[in-house]
Motif scaffolding. Structure first.
Motif: not given
Length: 141
Positions: A86-90, A92-98
């Motif tokens: 899930x985090x890897x998909x996210x 690719x779609x947007x910048x991850x929060x801290x």
């Protein structure tokens, strides 16, 4: 200042040894000189492992075959697999929060250590005479 040296004997496929012999003729050097230079050139690129993790891997030599088989087949837990995907998909779609970045980094570390453990256990099992050429045929514990 002289550097202490150690002698190492290795087994190589005949085709590799023949290529080394060809290189010795081209470079007017011995096989040990060429191999030594190759190893010394590539050693700096090898990542060092944290001391505690190296100690853990060293202890694998004392484990039973059954425990090594369990390690060789180990994976991330299902919940960690889902969270990591899930985090890897996210990412690719947007910048991850801290906090997402921190969780992704932690899961990456767990994943990397799992892969190294699996590989190390497999090497020891291979050295103990097990055939690991077909991952689907690995015996059950």
């Amino acid at each position: 200042m002289s550097t202490a040296m150690a002698t190492v004997t290795i087994d190589l496929p005949i085709s590799v040894y023949e290529r080394l012999q060809q290189a010795t003729r081209q470079q007017s050097r011995s096989v040990p000189e060429i191999v030594r230079d190759m190893v010394l050139r590539d050693i700096p690129s090898l990542p060092s492992l944290p001391h505690d993790f190296e100690a853990e891997l060293d202890a694998f030599e004392r484990l039973s075959d059954d425990v090594l088989w369990l390690i060789a087949r180990s994976t991330l837990s299902r919940s960690d697999q889902r969270a990591f995907a899930r985090l890897n998909r996210l990412a690719q779609q947007r910048s991850l929060n801290v906090s997402e970045q921190a969780r992704q980094q932690a899961l990456t570390e767990i994943y990397d250590r799992t892969l190294v453990r699996r590989a190390h256990a497999s090497v020891i099992l291979k050295r103990r005479g097990y055939d690991l050429t077909d991952p689907d045929s690995l015996r059950s514990s």
